[in-house]
Design a protein around this motif. Structure first.
Motif, mmCIF file in Angstrom:
data_model
loop_
_atom_site.group_PDB
_atom_site.id
_atom_site.type_symbol
_atom_site.label_atom_id
_atom_site.label_comp_id
_atom_site.label_asym_id
_atom_site.label_seq_id
_atom_site.Cartn_x
_atom_site.Cartn_y
_atom_site.Cartn_z
ATOM 1 N N LYS A 29 0.818 -1.218 0.000
ATOM 2 C CA LYS A 29 0.000 0.000 0.000
ATOM 3 C C LYS A 29 0.852 1.268 0.000
ATOM 4 O O LYS A 29 0.385 2.333 -0.406
ATOM 5 C CB LYS A 29 -0.909 0.020 1.235
ATOM 6 C CG LYS A 29 -2.073 -0.956 1.138
ATOM 7 C CD LYS A 29 -3.116 -0.676 2.213
ATOM 8 C CE LYS A 29 -2.565 -0.962 3.612
ATOM 9 N NZ LYS A 29 -3.639 -0.848 4.641
ATOM 10 N N CYS A 30 2.086 1.152 0.476
ATOM 11 C CA CYS A 30 2.965 2.328 0.519
ATOM 12 C C CYS A 30 3.363 2.790 -0.879
ATOM 13 O O CYS A 30 3.990 3.833 -1.039
ATOM 14 C CB CYS A 30 4.217 2.027 1.349
ATOM 15 S SG CYS A 30 3.822 1.694 3.065
ATOM 16 N N ASN A 31 3.002 1.979 -1.898
ATOM 17 C CA ASN A 31 3.277 2.346 -3.294
ATOM 18 C C ASN A 31 2.076 3.048 -3.941
ATOM 19 O O ASN A 31 2.165 3.484 -5.087
ATOM 20 C CB ASN A 31 3.666 1.083 -4.080
ATOM 21 C CG ASN A 31 3.990 1.367 -5.532
ATOM 22 O OD1 ASN A 31 3.327 0.877 -6.440
ATOM 23 N ND2 ASN A 31 5.010 2.168 -5.766
ATOM 24 N N ASN A 32 0.972 3.165 -3.227
ATOM 25 C CA ASN A 32 -0.205 3.816 -3.824
ATOM 26 C C ASN A 32 0.186 5.166 -4.432
ATOM 27 O O ASN A 32 0.924 5.937 -3.803
ATOM 28 C CB ASN A 32 -1.297 4.039 -2.759
ATOM 29 C CG ASN A 32 -2.031 2.756 -2.427
ATOM 30 O OD1 ASN A 32 -1.824 1.729 -3.077
ATOM 31 N ND2 ASN A 32 -2.877 2.796 -1.408
ATOM 32 N N PRO A 33 -0.301 5.443 -5.648
ATOM 33 C CA PRO A 33 0.182 6.631 -6.384
ATOM 34 C C PRO A 33 0.016 7.951 -5.649
ATOM 35 O O PRO A 33 0.832 8.855 -5.827
ATOM 36 C CB PRO A 33 -0.666 6.619 -7.663
ATOM 37 C CG PRO A 33 -1.114 5.209 -7.819
ATOM 38 C CD PRO A 33 -1.241 4.644 -6.439
ATOM 39 N N HIS A 34 -1.031 8.083 -4.834
ATOM 40 C CA HIS A 34 -1.263 9.386 -4.200
ATOM 41 C C HIS A 34 -0.513 9.565 -2.885
ATOM 42 O O HIS A 34 -0.648 10.602 -2.240
ATOM 43 C CB HIS A 34 -2.760 9.622 -4.014
ATOM 44 C CG HIS A 34 -3.495 9.654 -5.315
ATOM 45 N ND1 HIS A 34 -3.282 10.633 -6.262
ATOM 46 C CD2 HIS A 34 -4.384 8.805 -5.870
ATOM 47 C CE1 HIS A 34 -4.030 10.397 -7.323
ATOM 48 N NE2 HIS A 34 -4.707 9.289 -7.117
ATOM 49 N N GLY A 35 0.261 8.576 -2.494
ATOM 50 C CA GLY A 35 1.062 8.723 -1.278
ATOM 51 C C GLY A 35 0.206 8.639 -0.020
ATOM 52 O O GLY A 35 -0.996 8.387 -0.068
ATOM 53 N N HIS A 36 0.853 8.840 1.101
ATOM 54 C CA HIS A 36 0.180 8.796 2.401
ATOM 55 C C HIS A 36 1.050 9.528 3.397
ATOM 56 O O HIS A 36 2.223 9.793 3.130
ATOM 57 C CB HIS A 36 -0.036 7.338 2.851
ATOM 58 C CG HIS A 36 1.256 6.587 2.993
ATOM 59 N ND1 HIS A 36 1.875 5.979 1.930
ATOM 60 C CD2 HIS A 36 2.060 6.391 4.057
ATOM 61 C CE1 HIS A 36 3.005 5.421 2.344
ATOM 62 N NE2 HIS A 36 3.141 5.659 3.628
#
Ligand code: NI
Length: 141
Positions: free
Chosen positions: A32-39
């Motif tokens: 999930k840390c690769n999700n395009p919108h970041g976190h």
């Protein structure tokens, strides 16, 4: 020698992604840390210095001096920023391992001659990382 540690908090976002890996490889590596919108994270930074106690002040390092160094060098740079946009993370992922190491190397020159023992960062309540530079000489411990 006495160790003195102080905690600071900053908020920043990031995305774990390696351009040379495929989308699939990035998802495998970072989830999930690769999700395009970041976190975002509320990073808890712990800076530890060590040294002799100054006989005139009774202190290893004045807290205000440490606060100013961390504020000017780390907090003003990273708080409420996207770590991926910082030049330090142009060629490496913005993992907290790398963030620890970079913050350590940013702080060493501004804290001299006081010895920077370690930089520890809590990324979440269950994940924490610590970097202590190269192994110090026995006399510096
Ligand atoms: Ni993260």
């Amino acid at each position: 020698m006495v160790r003195f540690s102080r905690r600071y908090i900053f908020c920043a976002s990031h995305r774990l992604h390696v351009d040379t890996l495929s989308e699939e490889q990035n998802r495998m590596a970072f989830g999930k840390c690769n999700n395009p919108h970041g976190h975002g994270h509320n990073y808890v930074l712990q800076v530890t210095v060590s040294g002799p106690v100054d006989p005139s002040t009774g202190m290893v390092l004045n807290m205000a001096t440490l606060d100013a160094a961390v504020r000017n060098t780390v907090l003003d740079r990273f708080d409420h920023q996207n770590l991926n946009f910082d030049p330090l993370f142009a060629a490496q992922t913005s993992t907290t391992e790398n963030l620890c190491r970079e913050i350590y190397h940013l702080l060493v020159p501004v804290l001299q001659p006081v010895f920077l023992r370690s930089v520890r960062i809590e990324e979440t309540e269950n994940n924490f990382f610590e970097y202590s530079g190269t192994i110090p000489a026995v006399s510096a411990a």
